[in-house]
Design a protein around this motif. Structure first.
Motif, PDB file in Angstrom:
ATOM      1  N   CYS A  11       0.827  -1.216   0.000  1.00 39.76           N
ATOM      2  CA  CYS A  11       0.000   0.000   0.000  1.00 39.76           C
ATOM      3  C   CYS A  11       0.856   1.260   0.000  1.00 39.76           C
ATOM      4  CB  CYS A  11      -0.928  -0.007   1.212  1.00 39.76           C
ATOM      5  SG  CYS A  11      -2.132  -1.350   1.207  1.00 39.76           S
ATOM      6  N   ALA A  12       1.741   1.390   0.977  1.00 36.01           N
ATOM      7  CA  ALA A  12       2.557   2.599   1.106  1.00 36.01           C
ATOM      8  C   ALA A  12       3.687   2.318   2.077  1.00 36.01           C
ATOM      9  CB  ALA A  12       1.712   3.781   1.600  1.00 36.01           C
ATOM     10  N   LEU A  13       4.728   3.145   1.998  1.00 30.62           N
ATOM     11  CA  LEU A  13       5.844   3.041   2.940  1.00 30.62           C
ATOM     12  C   LEU A  13       5.387   3.445   4.334  1.00 30.62           C
ATOM     13  CD1 LEU A  13       8.744   4.622   0.871  1.00 30.62           C
ATOM     14  CD2 LEU A  13       8.561   2.240   1.563  1.00 30.62           C
ATOM     15  N   VAL A 117      -6.050  -0.463  -3.383  1.00 31.84           N
ATOM     16  CA  VAL A 117      -5.502  -1.695  -3.960  1.00 31.84           C
ATOM     17  C   VAL A 117      -5.364  -1.583  -5.477  1.00 31.84           C
ATOM     18  CG1 VAL A 117      -6.340  -3.159  -2.099  1.00 31.84           C
ATOM     19  CG2 VAL A 117      -7.821  -2.700  -4.071  1.00 31.84           C
ATOM     20  N   GLY A 118      -5.936  -0.565  -6.082  1.00 29.41           N
ATOM     21  CA  GLY A 118      -5.773  -0.361  -7.508  1.00 29.41           C
ATOM     22  C   GLY A 118      -4.506   0.371  -7.875  1.00 29.41           C
ATOM     23  N   ASP A 119      -3.768   0.845  -6.897  1.00 28.80           N
ATOM     24  CA  ASP A 119      -2.522   1.588  -7.149  1.00 28.80           C
ATOM     25  C   ASP A 119      -1.475   1.149  -6.132  1.00 28.80           C
ATOM     26  OD1 ASP A 119      -0.744   3.390  -8.271  1.00 28.80           O
ATOM     27  OD2 ASP A 119      -1.401   5.033  -6.978  1.00 28.80           O
ATOM     28  N   LEU A 120      -1.127  -0.123  -6.137  1.00 25.32           N
ATOM     29  CA  LEU A 120      -0.129  -0.651  -5.213  1.00 25.32           C
ATOM     30  C   LEU A 120       1.281  -0.387  -5.734  1.00 25.32           C
ATOM     31  CD1 LEU A 120      -1.775  -4.057  -4.226  1.00 25.32           C
ATOM     32  CD2 LEU A 120      -1.838  -1.882  -2.995  1.00 25.32           C
ATOM     33  N   ARG A 121       2.241  -0.431  -4.828  1.00 30.12           N
ATOM     34  CA  ARG A 121       3.628  -0.119  -5.146  1.00 30.12           C
ATOM     35  C   ARG A 121       4.474  -1.374  -5.073  1.00 30.12           C
ATOM     36  NH1 ARG A 121       3.701   5.607  -3.139  1.00 30.12           N
ATOM     37  NH2 ARG A 121       1.485   6.108  -3.193  1.00 30.12           N
ATOM     38  N   SER A 122       5.663  -1.311  -5.657  1.00 27.86           N
ATOM     39  CA  SER A 122       6.558  -2.469  -5.662  1.00 27.86           C
ATOM     40  C   SER A 122       7.962  -2.145  -5.179  1.00 27.86           C
ATOM     41  CB  SER A 122       6.628  -3.067  -7.074  1.00 27.86           C
ATOM     42  OG  SER A 122       7.159  -2.124  -7.997  1.00 27.86           O
ATOM     43  N   TRP A 123       8.295  -0.854  -5.049  1.00 28.81           N
ATOM     44  CA  TRP A 123       9.667  -0.459  -4.682  1.00 28.81           C
ATOM     45  C   TRP A 123       9.643   0.104  -3.276  1.00 28.81           C
ATOM     46  CZ3 TRP A 123      13.173   3.557  -3.673  1.00 28.81           C
ATOM     47  CH2 TRP A 123      14.507   3.314  -4.021  1.00 28.81           C
ATOM     48  N   TRP A 124       9.966  -0.737  -2.264  1.00 33.51           N
ATOM     49  CA  TRP A 124       9.950  -0.301  -0.865  1.00 33.51           C
ATOM     50  C   TRP A 124      11.146   0.579  -0.549  1.00 33.51           C
ATOM     51  CZ3 TRP A 124       6.353  -1.392   3.043  1.00 33.51           C
ATOM     52  CH2 TRP A 124       6.736  -1.039   4.346  1.00 33.51           C
ATOM     53  N   GLY A 125      12.272   0.295  -1.136  1.00 32.74           N
ATOM     54  CA  GLY A 125      13.469   1.080  -0.876  1.00 32.74           C
ATOM     55  C   GLY A 125      14.690   0.358  -1.416  1.00 32.74           C
ATOM     56  N   TRP A 133       5.771  -8.638  -2.646  1.00 33.48           N
ATOM     57  CA  TRP A 133       4.821  -8.141  -1.662  1.00 33.48           C
ATOM     58  C   TRP A 133       3.425  -8.659  -1.969  1.00 33.48           C
ATOM     59  CZ3 TRP A 133       6.435  -5.252   2.465  1.00 33.48           C
ATOM     60  CH2 TRP A 133       7.732  -4.761   2.402  1.00 33.48           C
ATOM     61  N   THR A 134       2.676  -8.913  -0.916  1.00 33.15           N
ATOM     62  CA  THR A 134       1.288  -9.345  -1.016  1.00 33.15           C
ATOM     63  C   THR A 134       0.433  -8.455  -0.132  1.00 33.15           C
ATOM     64  OG1 THR A 134       1.941 -11.641  -1.406  1.00 33.15           O
ATOM     65  CG2 THR A 134      -0.331 -11.255  -0.691  1.00 33.15           C
ATOM     66  N   THR A 135      -0.670  -7.962  -0.672  1.00 35.89           N
ATOM     67  CA  THR A 135      -1.597  -7.114   0.080  1.00 35.89           C
ATOM     68  C   THR A 135      -2.952  -7.811   0.176  1.00 35.89           C
ATOM     69  OG1 THR A 135      -0.496  -5.048  -0.545  1.00 35.89           O
ATOM     70  CG2 THR A 135      -2.801  -4.898   0.111  1.00 35.89           C
ATOM     71  N   VAL A 136      -3.509  -7.807   1.384  1.00 32.38           N
ATOM     72  CA  VAL A 136      -4.769  -8.495   1.653  1.00 32.38           C
ATOM     73  C   VAL A 136      -5.667  -7.566   2.459  1.00 32.38           C
ATOM     74  CG1 VAL A 136      -5.888 -10.497   2.734  1.00 32.38           C
ATOM     75  CG2 VAL A 136      -3.650 -10.746   1.645  1.00 32.38           C
ATOM     76  N   LYS A 137      -6.952  -7.550   2.115  1.00 30.38           N
ATOM     77  CA  LYS A 137      -7.931  -6.832   2.917  1.00 30.38           C
ATOM     78  C   LYS A 137      -8.461  -7.772   3.993  1.00 30.38           C
ATOM     79  CE  LYS A 137     -12.199  -4.115   2.557  1.00 30.38           C
ATOM     80  NZ  LYS A 137     -13.244  -3.603   1.646  1.00 30.38           N
ATOM     81  N   GLU A 550      -0.635  12.196 -12.178  1.00 34.49           N
ATOM     82  CA  GLU A 550       0.681  12.416 -12.772  1.00 34.49           C
ATOM     83  C   GLU A 550       1.771  11.714 -11.978  1.00 34.49           C
ATOM     84  OE1 GLU A 550       3.473  13.913 -15.486  1.00 34.49           O
ATOM     85  OE2 GLU A 550       1.285  13.957 -15.572  1.00 34.49           O
ATOM     86  N   MET A 551       1.751  11.859 -10.661  1.00 33.37           N
ATOM     87  CA  MET A 551       2.787  11.256  -9.830  1.00 33.37           C
ATOM     88  C   MET A 551       2.679   9.733  -9.823  1.00 33.37           C
ATOM     89  SD  MET A 551       4.428  13.913  -8.760  1.00 33.37           S
ATOM     90  CE  MET A 551       5.219  13.915  -7.170  1.00 33.37           C
ATOM     91  N   ALA A 552       1.442   9.209  -9.806  1.00 35.18           N
ATOM     92  CA  ALA A 552       1.278   7.757  -9.851  1.00 35.18           C
ATOM     93  C   ALA A 552       1.783   7.192 -11.171  1.00 35.18           C
ATOM     94  CB  ALA A 552      -0.191   7.389  -9.639  1.00 35.18           C
ATOM     95  N   GLY A 553       1.532   7.898 -12.264  1.00 31.94           N
ATOM     96  CA  GLY A 553       2.037   7.443 -13.554  1.00 31.94           C
ATOM     97  C   GLY A 553       3.549   7.455 -13.624  1.00 31.94           C
TER      98      GLY A 553
END
Length: 585
Positions: A11-13, A117-125, A133-137, A550-553
């Motif tokens: 989701c986010a850092l 969940v439609g805009d998840l990230r893949s680069w934690w650092g 990474w796996t995200t679950v509700k 813009e930033m998400a893209g």
């Protein structure tokens, strides 16, 4: 495990420091502890090697040509599945946990109250490049947050808060149109990360202090674009927008126009001198000025340690001539340098140097003085400046070495009674540190370093050369109060995305799509941009929706770059994946 839909990404850092007691009731995100893998995992892995090809194709990380998954792939998938189950179980014990993002490779289980969940990230650092990474509700609804439980303030602060003389701190920045006729809307997207950090710092320091967020905004005149840039309120609804002092603006433009006619320019527009306006804002005891390209409070910082350090340091520096001292709220104190009395010295400015300038005005703490502000206006009106001798015509930088009072670099130190000239003991690979003698101003002996004709040269002249009012943040944590045996680093520091390795900031466009980036020659800028964009979060006001998209893209484009999982080293062999860390205290 429940039949919940699993999504790839996080989701986010979030901060990875231990959360205080009651964090699950009062916060909206955090880190949960994952149990260690049991010893019976080997037998469990063996049993699952016979899973169907279709299931392993969904769960596996590497898929063979026949659609199956090899042993290494299977083990990774099972570790991730086990970590997800453990993270869900820990989330169920946290009342405000609604989503979880987990990685067995990174050994991180993060929880969130809300997630897109439609805009998840893949680069934690950079230290977790390539982790899956796996995200679950986990829940459909959660209770509202409870009030935060801070420790009781010191008796002196409590008494000031009760009689209405609480310390007043302002967190401020400056926004002005870029130096071209039609500024791009992306220029104003820089507010996103700045506002995130300012809000977090305001919440951490408020009570018993009065903490305000200020934006000095110079609006765009004669806008001719199709879409006007959003106002700062679109990103910082909690901030107070103030207008520039026209006397200061006219004096700055007139002075620098003279220098432009003499072909003296060091890369910045005259509007940057509006930073001087915060010197005259005596309605505040202190002003922490931060440029928009600074992450003021990274997620790695522990709020409790930061709050403790600020409680010790801000009252200390305010005793050297602040408005609070003049009001009688704080007892005055004689300024000492290395333990010796320095009656002619004072403290109105605390900042840092960089590789080019003796003073970097992108991050500084100001103790306002109306008298000093008016003096600065008179200096700008007379404009004593040229390319050979600089502001005040004081001479070339190296010539100032003959006057040790000017260039004897000193650092804030409660242990020394004010400041110390001892060189800080600092991990220079971790924190940015530049001694004044190694800056570009000294090595080149010129007044053509970055912003020498504008704000950085003017602040250096007014605070260090014309007056003895300047000092530097001390990155040596041993000189600061509140250090336990485990505290070897400053409690508060900031990421500063200064400089332009490839010619622009992270929010200006897809720089990594250039031919140089595809060849890997400009990969440091890709690392900087990934670092910045991975920390930007979406916002609710509709006026900022353009920046959100813009930033998400830009972030998704950077994450998909082939160099994103291993940014190449620079010429010196150092891997430049993170921006410089500037220590505060």
């Amino acid at each position: 495990m429940p039949n919940a839909t699993q999504h790839r990404g996080f989701c986010a850092l979030v901060t990875e420091t231990p959360a205080p007691l009651g964090a699950c009731e009062s916060r909206s995100e955090g880190i949960l502890t994952l149990p260690k893998q049991p010893r019976a995992m080997a037998s469990r892995l063996a049993r699952h090697l016979a899973l169907s090809k279709r299931r392993m194709h969904r769960a596996g990380r590497r898929v063979l040509e026949d659609g199956g998954c090899d042993d290494q792939c299977t083990q990774r998938a099972l570790r991730q599945q086990s970590a997800t189950e453990a993270c869900v179980a820990a989330c169920e014990a946290c009342s405000r946990c609604r989503y979880i993002s987990v990685s067995a490779e990174a050994n991180v289980c993060a929880w969130y109250s809300d997630c897109d969940v439609g805009d998840l990230r893949s680069w934690w650092g950079p230290r977790r490049v390539g982790a899956e990474w796996t995200t679950v509700k986990v829940r459909e609804s959660i209770p509202p947050p409870a009030a935060r439980r801070w420790s009781a303030p010191p008796p002196a602060e409590a008494s000031r808060a009760s009689n209405g003389s609480a310390l007043r701190l302002a967190i401020a920045t400056l926004s002005y149109p870029p130096p071209r006729s039609l500024p791009a809307p992306q220029e104003h997207c820089a507010f996103r990360l700045w506002c995130q950090g300012a809000r977090r710092l305001q919440q951490a320091l408020s009570g018993p202090w009065v903490v305000s967020v200020l934006i000095l905004w110079l609006p765009v005149r004669g806008w001719g674009g199709l879409i006007p840039p959003p106002r700062p309120a679109a990103f910082c609804s909690f901030a107070q927008v103030i207008e520039p002092d026209q006397r200061l603006l006219q004096a700055a433009r007139s002075c620098l126009a003279q220098q432009r006619r003499r072909r003296y320019q060091t890369g910045m527009p005259p509007e940057v001198l509006l930073k001087w306006q915060f010197v005259g804002m005596t309605e505040y005891d202190a002003v922490l000025f931060v440029d928009q390209d600074v992450d003021l409070m990274p997620v790695e910082i522990c709020e409790v340690e930061l709050r403790t350090r600020w409680r010790a340091m801000l009252p200390f520096v305010l005793r050297f001539g602040s408005p609070a001292t003049r009001r009688g709220a704080l007892p005055p104190q004689v300024y000492h340098i290395d333990g010796a009395r320095a009656p002619r010295a004072g403290l109105k400015f605390i900042g840092a140097s960089d590789g080019s300038s003796p003073v970097n005005t992108g991050l500084m703490l100001l103790l306002p003085s109306l008298r000093l502000y008016r003096e600065g206006l008179r200096v700008l009106a007379s404009c004593p400046l040229n390319v050979s001798h600089g502001w005040g015509l004081v001479g070339p930088p190296r010539a100032l070495l003959e006057a040790p009072r000017y260039l004897k670099q000193r650092y804030v130190s409660p242990a020394a009674g004010g400041a110390t000239t001892l060189r800080p003991r600092v991990d220079e690979a971790y924190f940015w540190f530049t001694h004044i003698n190694t800056t570009g101003a000294m090595t080149n002996n010129w007044w053509r370093y970055v912003a020498a004709a504008e704000d950085q040269g003017f602040f250096w002249y007014m605070m260090f050369l014309r007056h003895d009012f300047g000092a530097y943040f001390n990155p040596d944590a041993s000189q600061l109060p509140g250090n336990g045996p485990r505290r070897k680093q400053p409690a508060h520091w900031a990421f500063h995305y200064f400089g332009t390795v490839a010619g622009a900031k992270a929010w200006n466009g897809r720089l990594w799509d250039s031919e140089e980036h595809r060849k890997g020659q400009a990969s440091p800028r890709l690392g900087y941009n990934l670092h910045y964009l991975s920390r930007v979060r979406p916002h609710l006001p509709s006026e900022s929706a353009a920046c959100d998209g813009e930033m998400a893209g830009l972030r998704r484009s950077a994450e998909a770059h082939p160099l994103a999982r291993g940014v190449l080293p620079d010429r010196r062999g150092h891997t430049r994946r993170e921006p410089p860390r500037f220590a505060i205290w």
